[in-house]
Design a protein around this motif. Structure first.
Motif, mmCIF file in Angstrom:
data_model
loop_
_atom_site.group_PDB
_atom_site.id
_atom_site.type_symbol
_atom_site.label_atom_id
_atom_site.label_comp_id
_atom_site.label_asym_id
_atom_site.label_seq_id
_atom_site.Cartn_x
_atom_site.Cartn_y
_atom_site.Cartn_z
ATOM 1 N N TYR A 54 59.016 37.578 41.098
ATOM 2 C CA TYR A 54 59.126 37.908 42.468
ATOM 3 C C TYR A 54 58.413 39.216 42.589
ATOM 4 C CZ TYR A 54 61.146 39.418 47.029
ATOM 5 O OH TYR A 54 61.126 39.572 48.493
ATOM 6 N N GLN A 55 57.562 39.180 43.260
ATOM 7 C CA GLN A 55 56.684 40.378 43.880
ATOM 8 C C GLN A 55 56.450 40.398 45.408
ATOM 9 O OE1 GLN A 55 55.484 42.530 41.332
ATOM 10 N NE2 GLN A 55 56.153 41.000 39.942
ATOM 11 N N THR A 56 57.119 41.452 46.074
ATOM 12 C CA THR A 56 56.892 41.614 47.518
ATOM 13 C C THR A 56 55.466 41.882 47.863
ATOM 14 O OG1 THR A 56 57.749 43.807 47.411
ATOM 15 C CG2 THR A 56 59.306 42.258 47.797
ATOM 16 N N SER A 65 63.973 42.423 51.196
ATOM 17 C CA SER A 65 63.021 42.090 50.296
ATOM 18 C C SER A 65 62.850 42.847 49.218
ATOM 19 C CB SER A 65 61.703 42.164 51.257
ATOM 20 O OG SER A 65 61.486 43.559 51.448
ATOM 21 N N ASP A 66 63.843 43.694 48.886
ATOM 22 C CA ASP A 66 63.854 44.280 47.412
ATOM 23 C C ASP A 66 64.366 43.165 46.712
ATOM 24 O OD1 ASP A 66 66.260 44.384 48.624
ATOM 25 O OD2 ASP A 66 67.171 45.788 47.462
ATOM 26 N N ASP A 146 62.772 42.789 43.263
ATOM 27 C CA ASP A 146 61.145 42.955 43.207
ATOM 28 C C ASP A 146 60.852 43.393 42.000
ATOM 29 O OD1 ASP A 146 58.729 43.146 44.295
ATOM 30 O OD2 ASP A 146 59.111 45.140 45.252
#
Length: 186
Positions: A54-56, A65-66, A146
């Motif tokens: 997971y990469q924002t 969204s962290d 993230d």
């Protein structure tokens, strides 16, 4: 407004103690929401795979969204204990398992509510075996923070049932047509 011994127990005891200490506690309100599970339904042990990357996108930020919630397709019955098993490599990634869909605290957001204001519990996946519970039960989610780059990650979950799913029949569609459509869509 809901007040009483259950909220006191949840806030002062359950949130601070692990499942193996609190034991199987079920609140009677769980029959209404999020829902009871028949004792005749078999509790299963399943192997699932979670997308652990997971990469924002800094150009596309959303609330919270962290980290991202990855559904497991599993449901823990109120007052029961399940075990989540992960590889050693997962234990230092900051992942959590959440029991219960709603993580929002209604007590901070609303003046009146028709359910418990806090209905989920979270457990750090900081060891290879983690026991989980929730007196209200609920769907299981794995929270991936993230920056995680674990890829597809196997997880074993013991003591849960499949999450209820819903499939809508299209107008004039028979059950046989639905089965054929679902098979063709795969």
């Amino acid at each position: 407004r809901l007040v009483g011994s259950e909220m006191c127990i949840r806030d002062r005891i359950l949130d601070d103690l692990p499942a193996e200490v609190t034991g199987p506690i079920a609140f009677q309100e769980s029959r209404v929401f999020p829902g009871a599970v028949s004792p005749t339904v078999a509790r299963e042990t399943v192997d699932i795979e979670i997308e652990g990357t997971y990469q924002t996108d800094p150009n596309y930020l959303l609330n919270d969204s962290d980290s991202v919630a990855r559904p497991t397709g599993r449901y823990l019955a109120p007052g029961e204990i399940a075990t989540v098993t992960v590889a050693e490599s997962v234990t230092d990634l900051g992942w959590e398992v959440q029991v219960g869909t709603h993580g929002v605290d209604l007590e901070r957001s609303y003046y009146d509510w028709n359910r418990f204001p806090r209905i989920s519990r979270s457990f750090a996946l900081d060891s290879t075996e983690v026991e989980i519970d929730n007196p209200l039960g609920g769907a299981l989610y794995i929270w991936v923070p993230d920056g995680s780059d674990a890829g597809n990650t196997p997880i074993n979950i013991a003591g849960t049932v499949a999450t209820v799913s819903y499939t809508h029949l299209r107008a004039h569609e028979t059950l046989m047509n639905l089965v054929c459509r679902l098979l063709l869509e795969k």
